[in-house]
Design an enzyme around this catalytic site. Structure first.
Site, PDB file in Angstrom:
ATOM      1  N   TRP A   1       0.833  -1.211   0.000  1.00  0.00           N
ATOM      2  CA  TRP A   1       0.000   0.000   0.000  1.00  0.00           C
ATOM      3  C   TRP A   1       0.857   1.246   0.000  1.00  0.00           C
ATOM      4  O   TRP A   1       0.509   2.253  -0.630  1.00  0.00           O
ATOM      5  CB  TRP A   1      -1.008  -0.019   1.144  1.00  0.00           C
ATOM      6  CG  TRP A   1      -2.062  -1.052   0.891  1.00  0.00           C
ATOM      7  CD1 TRP A   1      -2.216  -2.247   1.540  1.00  0.00           C
ATOM      8  CD2 TRP A   1      -3.057  -1.026  -0.139  1.00  0.00           C
ATOM      9  NE1 TRP A   1      -3.255  -2.952   0.977  1.00  0.00           N
ATOM     10  CE2 TRP A   1      -3.793  -2.233  -0.043  1.00  0.00           C
ATOM     11  CE3 TRP A   1      -3.409  -0.112  -1.133  1.00  0.00           C
ATOM     12  CZ2 TRP A   1      -4.857  -2.537  -0.906  1.00  0.00           C
ATOM     13  CZ3 TRP A   1      -4.460  -0.411  -1.993  1.00  0.00           C
ATOM     14  CH2 TRP A   1      -5.165  -1.604  -1.875  1.00  0.00           C
TER      15      TRP A   1
ATOM     16  N   LYS B   1     -12.741  -1.116   7.137  1.00  0.00           N
ATOM     17  CA  LYS B   1     -12.120  -2.165   7.958  1.00  0.00           C
ATOM     18  C   LYS B   1     -12.593  -2.053   9.410  1.00  0.00           C
ATOM     19  O   LYS B   1     -13.219  -2.957   9.924  1.00  0.00           O
ATOM     20  CB  LYS B   1     -10.601  -2.102   7.869  1.00  0.00           C
ATOM     21  CG  LYS B   1     -10.100  -2.528   6.480  1.00  0.00           C
ATOM     22  CD  LYS B   1      -9.053  -1.608   6.014  1.00  0.00           C
ATOM     23  CE  LYS B   1      -8.621  -1.683   4.583  1.00  0.00           C
ATOM     24  NZ  LYS B   1      -8.810  -2.864   3.790  1.00  0.00           N
TER      25      LYS B   1
ATOM     26  N   ASP C   1      -1.255   6.585   6.658  1.00  0.00           N
ATOM     27  CA  ASP C   1      -2.385   5.810   6.154  1.00  0.00           C
ATOM     28  C   ASP C   1      -2.727   4.782   7.230  1.00  0.00           C
ATOM     29  O   ASP C   1      -1.997   3.806   7.414  1.00  0.00           O
ATOM     30  CB  ASP C   1      -1.986   5.126   4.838  1.00  0.00           C
ATOM     31  CG  ASP C   1      -3.074   4.184   4.315  1.00  0.00           C
ATOM     32  OD1 ASP C   1      -4.132   4.062   4.961  1.00  0.00           O
ATOM     33  OD2 ASP C   1      -2.848   3.567   3.244  1.00  0.00           O
TER      34      ASP C   1
HETATM   35  N1  PMP Z   1      -4.391   1.664   2.285  1.00  0.00           N
HETATM   36  C1  PMP Z   1      -4.454   0.499   2.965  1.00  0.00           C
HETATM   37  C2  PMP Z   1      -3.503   0.252   4.094  1.00  0.00           C
HETATM   38  C3  PMP Z   1      -5.401  -0.463   2.591  1.00  0.00           C
HETATM   39  O1  PMP Z   1      -5.472  -1.633   3.251  1.00  0.00           O
HETATM   40  C4  PMP Z   1      -6.288  -0.196   1.515  1.00  0.00           C
HETATM   41  C5  PMP Z   1      -7.368  -1.150   1.083  1.00  0.00           C
HETATM   42  N2  PMP Z   1      -7.263  -2.433   1.417  1.00  0.00           N
HETATM   43  C6  PMP Z   1      -6.163   1.024   0.839  1.00  0.00           C
HETATM   44  C7  PMP Z   1      -5.217   1.926   1.262  1.00  0.00           C
HETATM   45  C8  PMP Z   1      -7.043   1.369  -0.325  1.00  0.00           C
HETATM   46  O2  PMP Z   1      -8.304   1.639   0.133  1.00  0.00           O
HETATM   47  P1  PMP Z   1      -9.535   1.971  -0.836  1.00  0.00           P
HETATM   48  O3  PMP Z   1      -9.949   0.665  -1.433  1.00  0.00           O
HETATM   49  O4  PMP Z   1     -10.539   2.530   0.126  1.00  0.00           O
HETATM   50  O5  PMP Z   1      -9.081   2.939  -1.837  1.00  0.00           O
END
Ligand code: PMP
Length: 375
Positions: free
Chosen positions: A102, A211, A187
């Site tokens: 990520w 989450k 994040d």
């Molecule tokens: N950052 C992290 C740490 C994630 O786990 C995720 C999604 N699993 C995201 C960003 C992306 O999130 P979104 O699908 O809401 O764009």
């Protein structure tokens, strides 16, 4: 009704009382004679719920008066681009710490956004080893390992890498980096609100809701007023983070049902005793799970170093992929779902977010013991 034990990584399990409340209020929200989805976002019943969600967030997390709480859309992925668009001035560089996939995605989006707007990005630290399909991340940096430039626009970390199971600040040996006067941006999509954090240490925290706090479609942003004020003004209004800040996140129509659900989840969290109680509960859950892995070292293997082991997403391998497939299948037959690791890394992943009941982990640990003995 046959609800499963849901270990999905996101969207993920929601607390049953929050869902039941939504069911009870579904057709008639706050005595308005309509559902929350049919209600105007400017109406008083909705606005009271919106305000309550923000107030609960501030109270539970201990958000100081220096910071705003915002609801924005587009997923955490949109914030990957929107944060550098707002916070990197022409000629400035934003710095990134990479501890998993990520963080890599956040960096790639920041690279594109800053190239367009006259800034740049730099990797301040990466704990990744290997390349391509062999690339792996098994740890967060140690104290002092991240060297941030004093003139960086901000330093970005991924607090918890959902795919790799690597988390900052679970043990004192892997603290969030010290950044001096450089704003720390985190994040926290997959580890928001499972324990208290010192918000004053962060310039900006963001988290996709799906989450730990509600359904997908809402991103919570906690951001310092100083950063909002200094943010770029040469962007379309809809991309400026000051826009939701100046309009209590009601500049345009917000995802009202999602925010309503966040209110329900936060009310549940408060009723359970808030973040201190939640941290104790989550640490116990993780101890049960890592205990089951470590009790069978010849069978289960967690690739993540001990100091960085995630409390939210526990990843491990079995002797073979065929064993992993059987594991997922047999667990499913016992009502435990969502255990397959992310397609990019394989293995098993147990997501044990706030709403995942401790008893589910106890049951999973017993199953893991039996499965390992059977071989
Ligand atoms: N950052 C992290 C740490 C994630 O786990 C995720 C999604 N699993 C995201 C960003 C992306 O999130 P979104 O699908 O809401 O764009």
């Amino acid at each position: 009704m046959n609800r499963v034990k849901n270990f999905n990584a996101g969207p993920a399990a929601l607390p049953l009382p929050a869902l039941e409340r939504a069911r009870d209020e579904f057709l008639d929200f706050a005595g308005s004679g309509m559902s929350v989805m049919e209600h105007s976002h400017r109406g008083k019943e909705y606005e009271a719920c919106h305000d309550e969600a923000i107030a609960l967030l501030r109270e539970l997390l201990g958000v100081p008066a220096t910071h705003e709480v915002l609801f924005v859309q587009g997923g955490a992925s949109q914030l990957f681009a929107q944060i550098p668009m707002n916070l990197v001035q022409r000629g400035q560089t934003a710095e990134y710490v990479l501890t998993g996939a990520w963080g890599e995605k956040a960096l790639a989006e920041a690279r594109a956004a800053t190239a367009m707007l006259g800034g740049a990005v730099r990797v301040a630290c990466s704990t990744g080893t290997g390349d391509g399909k062999e690339k792996s991340y098994v740890r967060a940096p140690a104290a002092g390992e991240v060297k941030v430039s004093p003139d960086a626009a901000y330093l970005h970390v991924t607090s918890n890498e959902t795919i790799h199971g690597v988390e900052f600040d679970v043990t004192p040996a892997r603290p969030y980096p010290a950044t001096g006067s450089v704003p720390l941006v985190a994040d926290m999509s997959s580890d928001f609100l499972w324990k208290k954090v010192d918000v004053s240490r962060f310039g900006l925290i963001y988290a996709g809701a799906q989450k730990n706090i509600g359904p997908s479609g809402v991103v919570v942003v906690v951001v310092s007023k100083a950063l909002l004020e200094a943010g770029r003004k040469d962007l379309p209004k809809i991309f400026q983070l000051r826009t939701p800040a100046e309009n209590k996140s009601l500049y345009n129509t917000p995802p009202t049902f999602g925010i309503y659900m966040i209110r329900n989840v936060l009310a549940w969290l408060k009723g359970l005793g808030g973040l201190e109680a939640m941290e104790a509960r989550n640490r116990r859950k993780a101890a049960v799970l890592y205990g089951a892995i470590d009790a069978n070292p010849g069978y289960y293997r967690c690739p993540v170093e001990r100091e960085s082991r995630s409390v939210m997403n526990v990843v491990f391998r079995l002797p073979s992929e065929a064993d992993e497939e059987r594991f997922v299948k047999e667990a499913r037959a016992r009502g435990m779902v969502g255990l397959k690791g992310h397609r990019s890394v394989g293995g098993i992943r147990v997501s044990a977010y706030n709403a995942v009941e401790p008893a589910w982990l106890d049951e999973l640990a017993v199953f893991m013991g039996e499965f390992a003995r059977k071989g």
